[in-house]
Design an enzyme around this catalytic site. Sequence first.
Site, PDB file in Angstrom:
ATOM      1  N   GLU A 428       0.804  -1.227   0.000  1.00  0.00           N
ATOM      2  CA  GLU A 428       0.000   0.000   0.000  1.00  0.00           C
ATOM      3  C   GLU A 428       0.834   1.274   0.000  1.00  0.00           C
ATOM      4  O   GLU A 428       0.314   2.359   0.261  1.00  0.00           O
ATOM      5  CB  GLU A 428      -0.972  -0.002   1.191  1.00  0.00           C
ATOM      6  CG  GLU A 428      -0.364  -0.430   2.499  1.00  0.00           C
ATOM      7  CD  GLU A 428      -1.407  -0.751   3.562  1.00  0.00           C
ATOM      8  OE1 GLU A 428      -2.549  -0.266   3.446  1.00  0.00           O
ATOM      9  OE2 GLU A 428      -1.083  -1.493   4.494  1.00  0.00           O
ATOM     10  N   ASP A 452      -4.838   3.271   0.284  1.00  0.00           N
ATOM     11  CA  ASP A 452      -3.626   3.956   0.732  1.00  0.00           C
ATOM     12  C   ASP A 452      -2.605   4.090  -0.391  1.00  0.00           C
ATOM     13  O   ASP A 452      -1.876   5.085  -0.450  1.00  0.00           O
ATOM     14  CB  ASP A 452      -3.005   3.203   1.920  1.00  0.00           C
ATOM     15  CG  ASP A 452      -3.569   3.681   3.253  1.00  0.00           C
ATOM     16  OD1 ASP A 452      -3.929   4.868   3.345  1.00  0.00           O
ATOM     17  OD2 ASP A 452      -3.669   2.874   4.190  1.00  0.00           O
TER      18      ASP A 452
END
Length: 560
Positions: A428, A452
């Site tokens: 992420e 993210d």
Amino acid sequence: MQVATGKSVLNGISIGKIKVYKAPKLEIDDSLIDDIEAELARFDDARERAIEQQNALYEKAVIDAGEDSAEVFSVHAMMLEDDDLIDATNEIIKTQKHTAEYAVKVAFDNQAKVFAEMDDPYMKERAADIYDIEHAVLGYLFGISGDILQGTEPCILVANDLTPSETVRLNKSLLLGIITREGSLNSHTAILARSMGIPALVQCKDVNEDWEGKPAIIDGYNSCAYIEPTDDLEKTLRKRKEKDAKQRALLQELKGKSNTTIDGKTIQVYANIGGPSDIGLVQQNDAGGVGLFRSEFVYLNARDYPSEEEQFNAYRLAIETLAPKQVIIRTCDIGADKQVEYMGMEKEENPALGLRAIRICLTRKAFFKTQLRALLRASAYGNLGIMFPMIISMRELRECKELLAECAEELKKQGVKIGKYAVGIMIETPAAVLIADELAEECDFFSIGTNDLTQYTLAIDRQNAALDPFLAKHHPAVLRQIKMTIDAGHRHGTWVGICGELGADLALTETFLRMGVDELSVNPVSVLPLRKIIRGIDLRKEPGAGLTDETEAVSTAPTE
């Protein structure tokens, strides 16, 4: 016709007459009393009755909205037993000789203001919880019943705002939709409405008491409401509503069928869940497993650090119930927009870039080992995947695996049975993407957290609504990183999935399949629409050519 805009809580169409809810006005004066003991007793009786009410609402909400959504009422009951809140109210009655009503209003309002002035959005929302229990206690002090809010006819309920307690007390069989002037998409009321499948519009500043009795339509897809709609518009939206119902019925026919494209490529479709109470949704929507069990909700729903036994029971329930399907549990991802008071985290100027997720776990190893022991114990009851979030280096991954091995050795010495389990990480951050080849050598799987990854790639705070015009969810930089991660994983025999919001973006499904993704994990209600898309794709054809007309119709429908 009037068009009112707001923020949509749930995609869908609601058609009916409006009922305007007006909260009863409670006239509280500052008159003094003579019998202090009698007033203290009145407050204590009202508080006890309010606790009983919140417990009853919990039971109702479990049925209507699920255990996770109902948890707020357990929290409310505990708040009503808070010594500081009780003492503050009693002190006003004793020393200032004010009525119980006045004391409750002042003491509870003061506590709510403390939350309202906090910077963290989640903590700000807790002010609404204080006001909710304040209204409950005052209701009993004034002898007001709030059981019937929407009358006895099916209606779209319009209000300035609704507390969680008011939302749950609504008769679902008569509730067609909700429109409120205030509220937010993160409020408990919005969560409850979403869980109950009720189209709702919040932050609709056009709310007007003159709407009483008027016909209206909530268009959740376009985040607006039409008051006294034209005949043509009503006819069009009724057709959309009927089409939605038929679509849901057709999707049910896909249960038990494989997620295989026309040309024979099969992909796993898993579900994202917040806890054991969502297991029914996994089964109901026929997901192949759980690609993301957000264990942070075990912490968010607790008043103190959950014990090893409490965590073990939560994890075991999901793993054992869904066996032999795989359940991938993400280790604690607290921090950034998810805060818990009992952890005593220091305030950070930029929490999204601060001490969160695995960084907390590796700096509080005793805390982390409690969770790892619970996970290892639960592994004996099914097919477990353990997933570490926010990994950006080989050092972090190896340290996590060393702690996991340490816990396993401790349990074995204690004679505790441990089953087989897979170990993976969330990809992420751009840092993880760029070292994915090295990370893959030490992982059984990758799961790409696109929320993210998008935030950190584009340098855009995904919690800041003001930046929405700049947020390009299909940005080529994000898509290229997804492809890089898939390729890196496959070079080392590591399967790669996607568990962020883009996994449920039906406009990207064919793109992800052509990239070679092995698994997509989405919210449970998106499983069947996603399966529909997959089964209509032919990867032998040019991109986009594999979509049938029927598939295209599904792909344009919002999935919540």
